[in-house]
Design a protein around this motif. Structure first.
Motif: not given
Length: 485
Positions: A275-285, A443-446
């Motif tokens: 869940d967190l990886a998906t949400v953060t991937a949106m910001r990171a990308t 790691v586990n953030t971006y």
């Protein structure tokens, strides 16, 4: 929401802040400043001439030689730099709105960037009193040997168009703390907040000649970076331009700091918090419309969760709010220019032609230079969209089986700016962080930044570091002094 109807019209900006004075446009070439959300001209600036560059550099050189800034009591320099931070915070909303109108990014991001600029000045304000050298015992007492740190001299700070106010502070903060005079050249598409920042620095009491801001295109930047009296160039931008600056630095052995492009891997293991990886991937990308050198546009997903993560990422990407950055609640604003949008559209077509599957996005709308968040699957690391920096809201999902393959793919790039790792296995996190060749690994953030934390890349991602102690040291020379006793 900020109503555009309530915004004041912007008069033509005085084009330069040279040696403590604002200079009229005169007969110089005039450049329109376009609001990327409306495609309307919001104001004009003028292009600097070679004579303008000479004027700015001469003032900086005189300030350096006279030590009007570096020779000031360090605590007074601290006070002035803290005052710059206070003035940025005083005018934060004005600066943030100006940044969004100039660049297109969401207003929330502009506010955060402006606060980051204030934080950077405040952090480096505290550095002026810690620039001490060392006493070095070199023999049995026949000589007294010690070192001192001195400013390198006049600095050319050439800014990118994606983070104008923030990167201005990233360069001005440590350079001024080191005692260097600085000539700032903002990107031709986004000059406004740098000019406003010049007024605030003058109000804070930075002496005449210590800071100048000139506007213009690549010709002004090249004239400045090749000037024989410039001691150091600090540049954030493309790898291609960085290579030109590095080549131009050779004749005079200029010091350079180059924060360049990236093609960052964002690696998601099966045991991660998906869940967190998906949400953060949106910001990171897709944050800043993907116009970030750290964009995690290579999303590496462990094969055992590839299907699930593809669905999660596609659903999330399709829901990313796109629109006018002043509207509030927007994640993706317009691209900075139509030229940039067309460049990114070319990469999307390249992905399709090389066999990647378009999962969502790829469309455009207007008025405004909008481009939908775009996600590909079936991407292999030899495709153009996996090799080259797109600098737009485009990402590709690349599968991997195990740690070894993830590291191989992550490091199979000419870049080395940043990376993300998602796992709940602490030992794996350490192994991946050590194995990835990049200047920063999250790691586990971006995209976590702080003025005390150095930032920069390896290989095609640049030389040297911004921020932190390493960034400060980049504006200093060490002198050894030996005295017979």
């Amino acid at each position: 929401m900020i109503s555009r109807a309530s915004l004041p019209s912007l008069e033509p900006f005085l084009p330069f802040f040279l040696a403590g004075e604002w200079v009229e446009a005169g007969g110089r070439a005039i450049r329109d400043v376009i609001d990327p959300a409306t495609e309307q001209v919001i104001t004009t600036v003028a292009d600097a001439t070679p004579a303008d560059v000479d004027h700015a550099v001469a003032a900086a050189l005189e300030a350096h030689r006279s030590r009007v800034w570096s020779g000031m009591d360090p605590l007074e320099r601290t006070r002035i730099m803290n005052r710059v931070a206070e003035l940025i915070e005083r005018d934060l909303e004005e600066l943030a709105i100006l940044e969004t109108r100039d660049q297109g990014k969401p207003i929330e991001r502009s506010r955060a960037d402006t606060q980051s600029a204030a934080n950077t000045f405040r952090h480096f304000a505290g550095a002026t009193t810690r620039l001490g050298g060392t006493v070095v015992p070199i023999d049995g007492g026949s000589h007294h040997a010690y070192t001192v740190k001195e400013p390198v001299g006049p600095v050319a700070a050439i800014l990118p168009w994606n983070f104008p106010v923030m990167t201005a502070a990233y360069k001005l903060g440590p350079a001024l703390a080191a005692g260097c005079p600085v000539i700032v050249k903002p990107a031709e598409d986004t000059p406004l907040t740098a000019l406003r920042l010049a007024a605030l620095m003058a109000e804070a009491g930075i002496p005449t000649g210590v800071v100048s801001v000139i506007t213009g295109d690549h010709v002004a930047g090249a004239t400045l970076s090749t000037h024989p009296d410039i001691a150091k160039v600090t540049f954030t931008g493309s790898t291609e331009v960085g290579a030109h600056i590095l080549h131009a630095s050779v004749p005079g052995f200029k010091r350079v700091t180059l924060e360049l492009g990236g093609k960052s891997p964002n690696i998601i293991f099966a045991d991660a918090d998906l869940d967190l990886a998906t949400v953060t991937a949106m910001r990171a990308t897709f944050g800043h419309s993907g116009q970030m050198c750290t964009a995690g546009s290579r999303i590496l997903v462990q094969r055992s969760v590839l299907g699930e993560m593809t669905e999660r990422l596609a659903e999330a990407a399709a829901k990313v709010p796109v629109g006018d950055g002043l509207a509030g609640g927007i994640s993706v604003g317009p691209m900075v220019s139509e030229e940039q949008r067309q460049r990114v559209l070319g990469y999307i077509e390249s992905g399709k032609s090389q066999g990647a599957q378009l999962v969502t996005g790829g469309g455009i709308s207007g008025p405004g230079y909008y481009l939908e968040p775009t996600l590909f699957t079936g991407v292999t690391n030899d495709m153009v969209i996996a090799r080259e920096e797109i600098f737009g809201p485009v990402a590709g999902i690349i599968p991997f089986d195990d740690e070894a393959e993830a590291l191989r793919i992550a490091n199979d790039t000419t870049f080395g700016l940043a990376a993300g790792v998602w796992t709940t296995d602490l030992a794996r996190a350490h192994r991946m962080a050590q194995g990835i060749s990049a200047g920063t690994v999250w790691v586990n953030t971006y995209n976590i930044f702080h003025p005390a934390l150095s930032f920069g890349g390896v290989r095609d991602s640049g030389l040297g570091r911004d921020l932190g102690e390493a960034g400060l040291d980049g504006f200093l020379e060490t002198k050894s002094i030996v005295m017979a006793v």
